[in-house]
Design an enzyme around this catalytic site. Structure first.
Site, mmCIF file in Angstrom:
data_model
loop_
_atom_site.group_PDB
_atom_site.id
_atom_site.type_symbol
_atom_site.label_atom_id
_atom_site.label_comp_id
_atom_site.label_asym_id
_atom_site.label_seq_id
_atom_site.Cartn_x
_atom_site.Cartn_y
_atom_site.Cartn_z
ATOM 1 N N ASN A 9 0.666 -1.141 -0.007
ATOM 2 C CA ASN A 9 -0.117 -0.206 -0.006
ATOM 3 C C ASN A 9 0.753 1.234 -0.121
ATOM 4 O O ASN A 9 1.506 1.672 1.043
ATOM 5 C CB ASN A 9 -0.666 0.025 1.331
ATOM 6 C CG ASN A 9 -1.917 1.233 1.409
ATOM 7 O OD1 ASN A 9 -1.781 2.258 0.514
ATOM 8 N ND2 ASN A 9 -2.566 1.523 2.488
ATOM 9 N N LYS A 11 0.102 4.206 -0.290
ATOM 10 C CA LYS A 11 -0.554 5.366 0.256
ATOM 11 C C LYS A 11 -0.329 6.638 -0.372
ATOM 12 O O LYS A 11 -0.317 6.531 -1.623
ATOM 13 C CB LYS A 11 -0.246 5.704 1.935
ATOM 14 C CG LYS A 11 -0.238 4.203 2.642
ATOM 15 C CD LYS A 11 -0.256 4.377 3.984
ATOM 16 C CE LYS A 11 -0.430 3.130 4.838
ATOM 17 N NZ LYS A 11 -0.417 3.348 6.157
ATOM 18 N N HIS A 95 -9.797 1.041 4.888
ATOM 19 C CA HIS A 95 -8.361 1.166 5.256
ATOM 20 C C HIS A 95 -8.630 2.148 6.716
ATOM 21 O O HIS A 95 -9.391 3.091 6.609
ATOM 22 C CB HIS A 95 -7.435 1.730 4.425
ATOM 23 C CG HIS A 95 -5.989 1.764 5.020
ATOM 24 N ND1 HIS A 95 -5.555 2.728 6.004
ATOM 25 C CD2 HIS A 95 -5.083 0.920 4.963
ATOM 26 C CE1 HIS A 95 -4.424 2.334 6.380
ATOM 27 N NE2 HIS A 95 -3.965 1.146 5.814
ATOM 28 N N GLU A 97 -6.990 4.393 7.928
ATOM 29 C CA GLU A 97 -6.899 5.755 7.729
ATOM 30 C C GLU A 97 -7.883 6.535 7.179
ATOM 31 O O GLU A 97 -8.331 7.701 7.438
ATOM 32 C CB GLU A 97 -5.652 6.131 7.038
ATOM 33 C CG GLU A 97 -4.321 5.873 7.637
ATOM 34 C CD GLU A 97 -3.081 5.547 6.722
ATOM 35 O OE1 GLU A 97 -3.229 5.529 5.672
ATOM 36 O OE2 GLU A 97 -2.111 4.958 7.439
ATOM 37 N N GLU A 167 -5.505 -5.278 10.354
ATOM 38 C CA GLU A 167 -4.500 -4.154 10.470
ATOM 39 C C GLU A 167 -4.796 -3.358 11.886
ATOM 40 O O GLU A 167 -5.382 -2.352 11.913
ATOM 41 C CB GLU A 167 -4.640 -3.194 9.492
ATOM 42 C CG GLU A 167 -4.274 -3.780 7.939
ATOM 43 C CD GLU A 167 -3.581 -2.677 7.202
ATOM 44 O OE1 GLU A 167 -2.447 -2.972 6.671
ATOM 45 O OE2 GLU A 167 -4.426 -1.657 6.812
ATOM 46 N N GLY A 173 2.488 2.256 10.745
ATOM 47 C CA GLY A 173 2.923 3.201 10.563
ATOM 48 C C GLY A 173 3.848 3.512 11.905
ATOM 49 O O GLY A 173 4.822 4.662 12.074
ATOM 50 N N SER A 212 3.492 -2.348 10.163
ATOM 51 C CA SER A 212 4.572 -2.340 10.200
ATOM 52 C C SER A 212 5.154 -3.614 10.106
ATOM 53 O O SER A 212 6.268 -4.003 10.624
ATOM 54 C CB SER A 212 5.036 -2.031 11.791
ATOM 55 O OG SER A 212 4.501 -0.553 11.999
HETATM 56 P P1 PGA Z 1 2.490 0.164 7.547
HETATM 57 O O1 PGA Z 1 1.124 0.399 6.849
HETATM 58 O O2 PGA Z 1 3.196 -1.087 7.150
HETATM 59 O O3 PGA Z 1 3.494 1.417 7.242
HETATM 60 O O4 PGA Z 1 2.406 0.060 8.974
HETATM 61 C C1 PGA Z 1 0.264 -0.854 6.558
HETATM 62 C C2 PGA Z 1 -1.048 -0.198 6.269
HETATM 63 O O5 PGA Z 1 -1.582 0.896 6.684
HETATM 64 O O6 PGA Z 1 -1.511 -0.719 5.153
#
Ligand code: PGA
Length: 251
Positions: A9, A11, A95, A97, A167, A173, A212
Site C-alpha cells: 500500500n 498510500k 483502510h 486511515e 491491521e 506506521g 509495520s
Molecule cells: P505500515 O502500513 O506497514 O506502514 O504500518 C500498513 C497499512 O496501513 O496498510
C-alpha cells in the site's frame, strides 16, 4: 490451499519519477511463483504502474473507490468501472486511515465493498482496532463488528474470493508490530466468524496481516496458521525490502 498474497500500500506517496524507480526495482525482484503480489499506488500513478508492471507477476490495485458502480456526477471520486478500465484487479476497502481520519462509516465500507465486487474486482477489506480498544479488551468485538457489517449486509458468500486484512491501528506506521500470536488470535477469530456461516468460504478466505510488517518480521507472521500474507505500507516503498517480504511468504 490458500495462496498467499503480499500487497503493498503506497498510500499518498510518490511522484512520477519515484514511481518509475520503484517499478524498476520491483521488476528486478525474484518473486516466489506460489504467491500473489499486488501494489496499490496513488490513483494518479495507477496507470503508470499497470503499464510499467505489465508482463510482471505484480498486480495493481486502487486504495479506494466510489460507493457507486456507475460513472456519473460525483466530483473527485473514482468509479470501480474506471478502475477496471485502467487495469486494476484489487481495491482496498475501509483502510483505517479512511475510517478514522476521513470518517468512513461501516455503511460506506459495505457499499464500496459491493461496488468493487459488482465491477468484478477483488476487495481487500481492512479491519482493525485502535490502541484504546485493545487496551479495553474489545479487539475481537471491534473487528468482529466491522466484519459483521459486511456479512450482514451482503451475506457470507460475498467473502468468497474477497480478501480480508487485519491491521491493528496501533501497529500501522508506528514500528510496533503485533506479535505473531496476537495477530493469529484475531485472524483465527475472523475465520471462525465466517465459518459460523459457511465453513468452505472461511477455509478459502485469505486473511492478511498489516501493521509495520518488515522483512525481519514477515516470516514469523506468515508462518502462523491463519495468516495468509501481508498488507505492507512503509516497507513497500522500498523494492528490496518489499521483495524480501514477498519471498518470506513463498514456500
Ligand atoms: P505500515 O502500513 O506497514 O506502514 O504500518 C500498513 C497499512 O496501513 O496498510
Amino acid at each position: 490451499m490458500r495462496r498467499p498474497l503480499v500487497a503493498g500500500n503506497w498510500k499518498m506517496h510518490g511522484t512520477r519519477a519515484s514511481v518509475t524507480e520503484l517499478i524498476e526495482g520491483l521488476s528486478q525482484q525474484v518473486l516466489p511463483a506460489d504467491i500473489d503480489v499486488a501494489v496499490f499506488p496513488s490513483s494518479l500513478h495507477i496507470a503508470q504502474a499497470v503499464q510499467g508492471l505489465s508482463g510482471k507477476a505484480v498486480k495493481v490495485g486502487a486504495q479506494d473507490c466510489a460507493a457507486q458502480v456507475e460513472q456519473g456526477a460525483l466530483t473527485g471520486e473514482l468509479a470501480t468501472s474506471q478502475l477496471v478500465d485502467v487495469g486494476c484487479e484489487f481495491v482496498l476497502v475501509g483502510h483505517s486511515e479512511r475510517r478514522l481520519i476521513l470518517g468512513e462509516s461501516d455503511e460506506a465500507v459495505v457499499r464500496k465493498f459491493a461496488a468493487v465486487q459488482a465491477a468484478g474486482l477483488i476487495p481487500v477489506l481492512c479491519l482493525g482496532e485502535t490502541r484504546e480498544q485493545r487496551e479495553a479488551n474489545t479487539t475481537l468485538d471491534v473487528v468482529g463488528g466491522q466484519l459483521a457489517a459486511v456479512i450482514d449486509a451482503l451475506g457470507v458468500e460475498s467473502l468468497s474470493g474477497a480478501v480480508v486484512a487485519y491491521e491493528p491501528v496501533w501497529a500501522i506506521g508506528t514500528g510496533l508490530t503485533a506479535t505473531p500470536e496476537q495477530a493469529q488470535e484475531v485472524h483465527a477469530a475472523i475465520r471462525a466468524q465466517a465459518a459460523h456461516f459457511d465453513a468452505g468460504v472461511a477455509a478459502g478466505l485469505r486473511i492478511l496481516y498489516g501493521g509495520s510488517v518488515k522483512a525481519a518480521s514477515a516470516a514469523e507472521l506468515f508462518g502462523m496458521q491463519d495468516i495468509d500474507g501481508g498488507l505492507v505500507g512503509g516497507a513497500s516503498l522500498n523494492a528490496d525490502e518489499f521483495g524480501a517480504i514477498c519471498r518470506a511468504a513463498g514456500n
